[in-house]
Design an enzyme around this catalytic site. Structure first.
Site, PDB file in Angstrom:
ATOM      1  N   CYS A   1      -8.120   1.646   9.264  1.00 43.11           N
ATOM      2  CA  CYS A   1      -6.680   1.296   9.369  1.00 43.11           C
ATOM      3  C   CYS A   1      -6.058   1.648  10.761  1.00 43.11           C
ATOM      4  CB  CYS A   1      -6.265   1.551   8.231  1.00 43.11           C
ATOM      5  SG  CYS A   1      -4.233   1.354   8.148  1.00 43.11           S
TER       6      CYS A   1
ATOM      7  N   THR B   1       0.788  -1.124   0.048  1.00 42.94           N
ATOM      8  CA  THR B   1      -0.010  -0.172  -0.003  1.00 42.94           C
ATOM      9  C   THR B   1       0.857   1.362   0.057  1.00 42.94           C
ATOM     10  OG1 THR B   1      -0.215  -0.341   2.302  1.00 42.94           O
ATOM     11  CG2 THR B   1      -2.021  -1.076   1.030  1.00 42.94           C
TER      12      THR B   1
ATOM     13  N   PHE C   1      -8.098   5.158   4.161  1.00 47.03           N
ATOM     14  CA  PHE C   1      -7.872   4.260   5.133  1.00 47.03           C
ATOM     15  C   PHE C   1      -9.070   3.497   5.780  1.00 47.03           C
ATOM     16  CE2 PHE C   1      -4.113   7.288   5.074  1.00 47.03           C
ATOM     17  CZ  PHE C   1      -3.118   6.419   5.126  1.00 47.03           C
TER      18      PHE C   1
END
Length: 242
Positions: free
Chosen positions: A186, A54, A179
């Protein structure tokens, strides 16, 4: 990973703190127990899988967009030079890279690394006239939400100024969620932002990267949103910094 954990357990000398050492020293607030090797393994593998590709993709797309927008790249380099006087930026200095963070936010708007996320419904609900049964898997796409015309004018344009504080306050809080959001957002968001900011500071403070001409870069979407081919750059040392 088990070998790494075993070596860390055998180590007796004082070393710099690492994520693994922090996890090994953590204790349950109720039982006082430490993590088992399997728990440590799961945490490290999750960190590697979720935090490797990512961040690499965000950096790749950032360098690509900066090449296409030299005036924005110049602002980023100027900010890095004025804030990060050494090759070892501190967290306080990274927090001062305000425009760089705006660039990262705009990159993640257009190219969110994880472009679709899932949620499971607890109970039946109705959305836009459609019944969603309980225990249904619902897909949420940040890629499409980040282009919703109700929240973004000229959604395909690359404009970091969209993330000026006053602009963010006026926008729906869930118009931008690279996120994810809510209690399942996240857990590594702050770490990822610092990591990407640090990488850009170290690279752009020292080098100039230009996309080689003649490349037609598209987008390929699988579990992540990545270029459809390798992006080739020409790298030159930044003599002003050297």
């Amino acid at each position: 990973v088990y070998d790494i954990i075993a070596r860390a357990r055998r180590a007796t000398d004082e070393q710099e703190p690492t994520l693994l050492r922090m996890l090994m020293s953590a204790r349950d607030e109720h039982s006082g127990e430490a993590m088992s090797d399997r728990q440590l393994r799961d945490e490290i593998i999750t960190h590697y899988v979720a935090g490797h590709e990512t961040t690499a993709l965000v950096l790749t797309w950032t360098l690509y967009f900066l090449d296409r927008h030299p005036e924005i790249a110049a602002k980023v380099v100027e900010e890095i030079r004025s804030v990060c006087a050494t090759d070892s930026p501190t967290l306080e200095q990274l927090d001062q890279l305000v425009y760089t963070r705006m660039v990262l936010d705009e990159v993640m708007r257009l190219r969110p690394p994880v472009w679709v996320q899932t949620r499971v419904t607890y109970e039946e609900d109705t959305l836009l006239g459609h019944t969603i049964p309980a225990d249904s898997v619902v897909l949420l796409s940040s890629f499409f939400c980040h282009r919703h015309p109700d929240f973004w004018d000229e959604p395909e344009a690359f404009r970091p100024e969209r993330f000026l504080p006053e602009a963010v306050k006026q926008r729906h809080r869930y118009a931008h969620f690279p996120f994810s959001a809510g209690p399942r957002a996240c857990i590594g968001k702050r770490f990822a932002v610092y990591e990407a900011s640090l990488a850009l500071a170290l690279v752009l403070g020292r080098y100039r990267l230009d996309v080689l001409p003649g490349q037609s870069i598209g987008m390929k979407v699988t579990a992540t949103c990545h270029p459809d081919r390798p992006i080739l750059f020409r790298v030159a040392e930044n003599r002003a910094r050297a």
